[in-house]
Design an enzyme around this catalytic site. Structure first.
Site, PDB file in Angstrom:
ATOM      1  N   ILE A   1     -84.511  13.694  29.237  1.00 52.24           N
ATOM      2  CA  ILE A   1     -85.115  13.934  27.917  1.00 52.24           C
ATOM      3  C   ILE A   1     -86.522  13.343  27.968  1.00 52.24           C
ATOM      4  O   ILE A   1     -86.716  12.239  28.481  1.00 52.24           O
ATOM      5  CB  ILE A   1     -84.298  13.236  26.801  1.00 52.24           C
ATOM      6  CG1 ILE A   1     -82.819  13.665  26.857  1.00 52.24           C
ATOM      7  CG2 ILE A   1     -84.891  13.513  25.422  1.00 52.24           C
ATOM      8  CD1 ILE A   1     -82.530  15.108  26.551  1.00 52.24           C
TER       9      ILE A   1
ATOM     10  N   SER B   1     -73.243   1.925  34.776  1.00 54.75           N
ATOM     11  CA  SER B   1     -73.208   1.471  33.373  1.00 54.75           C
ATOM     12  C   SER B   1     -72.822   2.616  32.441  1.00 54.75           C
ATOM     13  O   SER B   1     -72.072   2.427  31.483  1.00 54.75           O
ATOM     14  CB  SER B   1     -74.553   0.866  32.968  1.00 54.75           C
ATOM     15  OG  SER B   1     -75.551   1.867  32.796  1.00 54.75           O
ATOM     16  N   LYS B   2     -73.327   3.812  32.718  1.00 54.89           N
ATOM     17  CA  LYS B   2     -73.027   4.949  31.836  1.00 54.89           C
ATOM     18  C   LYS B   2     -71.604   5.474  32.053  1.00 54.89           C
ATOM     19  O   LYS B   2     -70.959   5.939  31.106  1.00 54.89           O
ATOM     20  CB  LYS B   2     -74.066   6.060  32.031  1.00 54.89           C
ATOM     21  CG  LYS B   2     -75.470   5.653  31.561  1.00 54.89           C
ATOM     22  CD  LYS B   2     -75.519   5.238  30.099  1.00 54.89           C
ATOM     23  CE  LYS B   2     -76.929   5.021  29.592  1.00 54.89           C
ATOM     24  NZ  LYS B   2     -76.983   4.675  28.166  1.00 54.89           N
TER      25      LYS B   2
ATOM     26  N   SER C   1     -75.087   9.251  29.213  1.00 54.68           N
ATOM     27  CA  SER C   1     -76.004  10.006  30.077  1.00 54.68           C
ATOM     28  C   SER C   1     -75.201  10.917  30.983  1.00 54.68           C
ATOM     29  O   SER C   1     -74.021  10.651  31.270  1.00 54.68           O
ATOM     30  CB  SER C   1     -76.816   9.033  30.935  1.00 54.68           C
ATOM     31  OG  SER C   1     -77.456   9.706  32.008  1.00 54.68           O
TER      32      SER C   1
ATOM     33  N   ASN D   1     -77.247   3.136  20.807  1.00 53.17           N
ATOM     34  CA  ASN D   1     -78.251   3.886  21.552  1.00 53.17           C
ATOM     35  C   ASN D   1     -79.081   3.023  22.500  1.00 53.17           C
ATOM     36  O   ASN D   1     -79.603   3.531  23.490  1.00 53.17           O
ATOM     37  CB  ASN D   1     -79.167   4.624  20.556  1.00 53.17           C
ATOM     38  CG  ASN D   1     -80.416   5.169  21.242  1.00 53.17           C
ATOM     39  OD1 ASN D   1     -80.335   6.097  22.042  1.00 53.17           O
ATOM     40  ND2 ASN D   1     -81.566   4.574  20.957  1.00 53.17           N
TER      41      ASN D   1
ATOM     42  N   TYR E   1     -77.485   1.962  36.834  1.00 51.39           N
ATOM     43  CA  TYR E   1     -77.542   2.808  35.631  1.00 51.39           C
ATOM     44  C   TYR E   1     -76.359   3.780  35.592  1.00 51.39           C
ATOM     45  O   TYR E   1     -75.676   3.894  34.573  1.00 51.39           O
ATOM     46  CB  TYR E   1     -78.873   3.569  35.612  1.00 51.39           C
ATOM     47  CG  TYR E   1     -79.099   4.394  34.369  1.00 51.39           C
ATOM     48  CD1 TYR E   1     -79.391   3.777  33.151  1.00 51.39           C
ATOM     49  CD2 TYR E   1     -79.047   5.780  34.390  1.00 51.39           C
ATOM     50  CE1 TYR E   1     -79.619   4.514  32.000  1.00 51.39           C
ATOM     51  CE2 TYR E   1     -79.268   6.535  33.248  1.00 51.39           C
ATOM     52  CZ  TYR E   1     -79.554   5.901  32.055  1.00 51.39           C
ATOM     53  OH  TYR E   1     -79.778   6.644  30.915  1.00 51.39           O
TER      54      TYR E   1
END
Length: 257
Positions: A188, A158-159, A142, A91, A155
């Protein structure tokens, strides 16, 4: 449901990781929680113990997923304490904003190291123990791994890499009965965006904007993600592997014009 199962959660000091730890505690899991913030981890551990039917206190391991010796320490401490590992929840993650015009190689390295290299290393070390227990892995990805968004370049990359990692490792470990899945949250309300680059007012406006950017008309909360992590880690999902499951209020299906 998770009695006598050992569950390791990275990035457990806040947000989705903390919520997931508490939810596993309620179902009698033996927990290992890791993160960089000792004070926050201790608060989470206390909540876990209070919510555990058997009053089980999690093992806390202070670790930075970017430090190789810390990653090794996490697995060593887990096996030394519990002699087994049944569920790994990757996580820990970092969000930074930046486009190709204003990013830097430092930003690329920070984001890719935390979001991809860390889980890669930890999973590599955890694999033999998960094979032994016929356990499973849940990666926290994500919606940005599935869809493209401007100004969060490193980001998003990376996801997307983490999603491909999920599918590849799922195929590699399937013959040994180890399942590997990912959850792909939308926005979130954990505060991760404020940590990245927003002040309180910008964050408030960003959350309001979710009414238009998410089909269900709102941002999600950590509990809505943790419940799916628990489902994927449970026997209820025994025939599910290699999935990247959106938990994003329908955002992945949208094409706003």
């Amino acid at each position: 449901m998770f009695a006598n199962k050992v569950v390791l959660i990275t990035g457990a000091s806040s947000g989705i990781g903390a919520e997931t730890a508490i939810d596993f505690s309620k179902l009698e899991a033996k927990l290992v929680i890791t993160g960089r913030n000792k004070e926050n981890l201790e608060k989470v551990a206390k909540s876990c113990q209070e919510n555990s039917p058997d009053n089980l206190k999690p093992l806390i391991v202070i670790a930075d997923m970017n430090v190789e010796s810390d990653v090794e320490k996490v697995i060593k401490a887990t096996i030394a304490e519990f002699k087994q590992l049944d569920v790994l929840v990757n996580n820990a993650g970092v969000l930074e904003s930046g486009s190709i015009e204003n990013t830097s190689l430092d930003q690329y390295d920070r984001v890719m190291n935390t979001n991809v290299r860390g889980p890669y290393h930890l999973t590599m070390l955890a694999a033999p123990h998960l094979v032994k227990s016929q356990g499973n892995i849940v990666n926290v990805s994500s919606v940005t791994g599935m869809r493209s968004f401007p100004n969060v370049l490193a980001y998003c990359m990376s996801k997307a890499a983490l999603d491909q990692f999920t599918r590849c490792v799922a195929l590699e470990l399937a013959p040994k009965n180890v399942r590997v899945n990912a959850v792909n949250p939308g926005v979130i309300t954990t505060g991760i965006h404020m940590k990245s680059s927003m002040n309180a007012q910008e964050y408030e406006e960003f959350i309001k904007k979710c009414a238009n950017s998410h089909a269900l008309g709102r941002a999600g909360d950590a509990k809505e993600v943790s419940s799916v992590i628990l489902f994927l880690a449970s026997d209820a999902a025994s025939n599910i592997t290699g999935v990247t499951m959106p938990v994003d209020g329908g955002r992945h299906a949208m094409c706003p014009r």
